[in-house]
Design a protein around this motif. Sequence first.
Motif, PDB file in Angstrom:
ATOM      1  N   VAL A   3       0.875  -1.181  -0.080  1.00  0.00           N
ATOM      2  CA  VAL A   3       0.314  -0.314   0.055  1.00  0.00           C
ATOM      3  C   VAL A   3       0.865   1.570   0.533  1.00  0.00           C
ATOM      4  O   VAL A   3       1.888   2.043   0.430  1.00  0.00           O
ATOM      5  CB  VAL A   3      -0.746  -0.542   1.099  1.00  0.00           C
ATOM      6  N   ASN A   4       0.810   2.245  -1.018  1.00  0.00           N
ATOM      7  CA  ASN A   4       1.681   3.236  -0.937  1.00  0.00           C
ATOM      8  C   ASN A   4       1.259   4.618  -0.226  1.00  0.00           C
ATOM      9  O   ASN A   4      -0.569   5.002  -0.402  1.00  0.00           O
ATOM     10  CB  ASN A   4       1.930   4.439  -2.317  1.00  0.00           C
ATOM     11  N   MET A   5       0.921   4.579   0.781  1.00  0.00           N
ATOM     12  CA  MET A   5       0.788   5.187   1.687  1.00  0.00           C
ATOM     13  C   MET A   5       0.535   7.005   1.814  1.00  0.00           C
ATOM     14  O   MET A   5       1.632   7.558   1.641  1.00  0.00           O
ATOM     15  CB  MET A   5       1.111   5.438   3.198  1.00  0.00           C
ATOM     16  N   THR A   6      -0.589   7.506   2.309  1.00  0.00           N
ATOM     17  CA  THR A   6      -0.734   8.998   2.467  1.00  0.00           C
ATOM     18  C   THR A   6      -0.806   9.176   3.519  1.00  0.00           C
ATOM     19  O   THR A   6      -1.158   8.921   4.001  1.00  0.00           O
ATOM     20  CB  THR A   6      -1.998   9.669   1.457  1.00  0.00           C
ATOM     21  N   GLN A   9      -2.913   7.842   6.354  1.00  0.00           N
ATOM     22  CA  GLN A   9      -3.347   6.650   6.226  1.00  0.00           C
ATOM     23  C   GLN A   9      -3.347   5.656   7.283  1.00  0.00           C
ATOM     24  O   GLN A   9      -2.204   5.685   7.863  1.00  0.00           O
ATOM     25  CB  GLN A   9      -3.266   7.131   4.984  1.00  0.00           C
ATOM     26  N   ILE A  11      -3.463   1.443   8.613  1.00  0.00           N
ATOM     27  CA  ILE A  11      -3.843   0.373   7.684  1.00  0.00           C
ATOM     28  C   ILE A  11      -3.753  -0.852   9.110  1.00  0.00           C
ATOM     29  O   ILE A  11      -2.678  -0.550   9.903  1.00  0.00           O
ATOM     30  CB  ILE A  11      -2.739  -0.346   6.709  1.00  0.00           C
ATOM     31  N   ALA A 142       3.032  -1.922   3.307  1.00  0.00           N
ATOM     32  CA  ALA A 142       3.344  -0.084   2.999  1.00  0.00           C
ATOM     33  C   ALA A 142       4.297   0.425   3.099  1.00  0.00           C
ATOM     34  O   ALA A 142       5.353   0.004   3.228  1.00  0.00           O
ATOM     35  CB  ALA A 142       2.668   0.635   4.374  1.00  0.00           C
ATOM     36  N   TYR A 144       6.000   4.604   2.903  1.00  0.00           N
ATOM     37  CA  TYR A 144       5.455   5.931   3.232  1.00  0.00           C
ATOM     38  C   TYR A 144       6.318   6.892   2.290  1.00  0.00           C
ATOM     39  O   TYR A 144       8.023   6.513   2.813  1.00  0.00           O
ATOM     40  CB  TYR A 144       5.140   6.458   4.400  1.00  0.00           C
ATOM     41  N   ALA A 158       5.737   7.905  10.690  1.00  0.00           N
ATOM     42  CA  ALA A 158       4.954   6.929  11.593  1.00  0.00           C
ATOM     43  C   ALA A 158       4.497   6.447  12.808  1.00  0.00           C
ATOM     44  O   ALA A 158       5.749   6.625  13.535  1.00  0.00           O
ATOM     45  CB  ALA A 158       5.140   5.462  10.201  1.00  0.00           C
ATOM     46  N   THR A 170      -0.189   3.443  11.437  1.00  0.00           N
ATOM     47  CA  THR A 170      -1.063   5.625  10.824  1.00  0.00           C
ATOM     48  C   THR A 170       0.415   6.512   9.828  1.00  0.00           C
ATOM     49  O   THR A 170       1.420   6.260  11.048  1.00  0.00           O
ATOM     50  CB  THR A 170      -1.376   5.999  11.897  1.00  0.00           C
ATOM     51  N   ALA A 171       0.300   6.466   8.898  1.00  0.00           N
ATOM     52  CA  ALA A 171       1.223   7.237   8.190  1.00  0.00           C
ATOM     53  C   ALA A 171       1.396   8.979   8.693  1.00  0.00           C
ATOM     54  O   ALA A 171       0.035   9.205   8.692  1.00  0.00           O
ATOM     55  CB  ALA A 171       1.427   7.585   6.694  1.00  0.00           C
TER      56      ALA A 171
END
Length: 192
Positions: A3-6, A9, A11, A142, A144, A158, A170-171
């Motif tokens: 998952v490319n986090m923003t 975001q 997970i 993931a 970031y 994070a 969480t990022a």
Amino acid sequence: MTVNMTKGQAISLEKQDGGSLSAVRMGLGWKAAPRRGLFGSRTREIDLDASAVLFADKQPVDVVFFRHLVSDDGSVRHTGDNLVGGAGQGGDDEAIVVDLARVPVHIDQIIFTVNSFTGQTFQEVQNAFCRLVDETNGQELARYTLDGGGEYTAQIMAKVHRSGSGWTMTALGVPARGRTFQDLVPTILPVL
């Protein structure tokens, strides 16, 4: 699947089969950005440092960084200090491994930070990232990107925090100033 986090975001750290991950690795990679000078482009070595601050009820109780490589309880371990970076596009220059099953029950959040020990700003860094990897099989979960190239020398990357009976990542991507994790505590407190 990665998952490319923003920024902001979150997970879940539960496996697709419903089980929980037992150990994760937070990896950090970077390269020095080339700088144009009178005689062409050149780079200067940049020493970024990854740290993990363990919190219990919003109070810091332990830290893992280049001078304290293993948490007092043994559940969090830094793999060693990299003084120059260079991976930047794939591999980790520094990593912190968290044995989630061994984290004491009173620890409810682990905050991951990165700071420029040598004082360069993130304008002098390129291809910086943090990534979360399932330590049991090496699968990247993931990623970031620590982009933005701002006039700051640190970032609250994070957090991994308890969520019910499991864990969530969480990022954060909060820019900060400081050469060590101690300098960052005032910036960390609002994101707990």
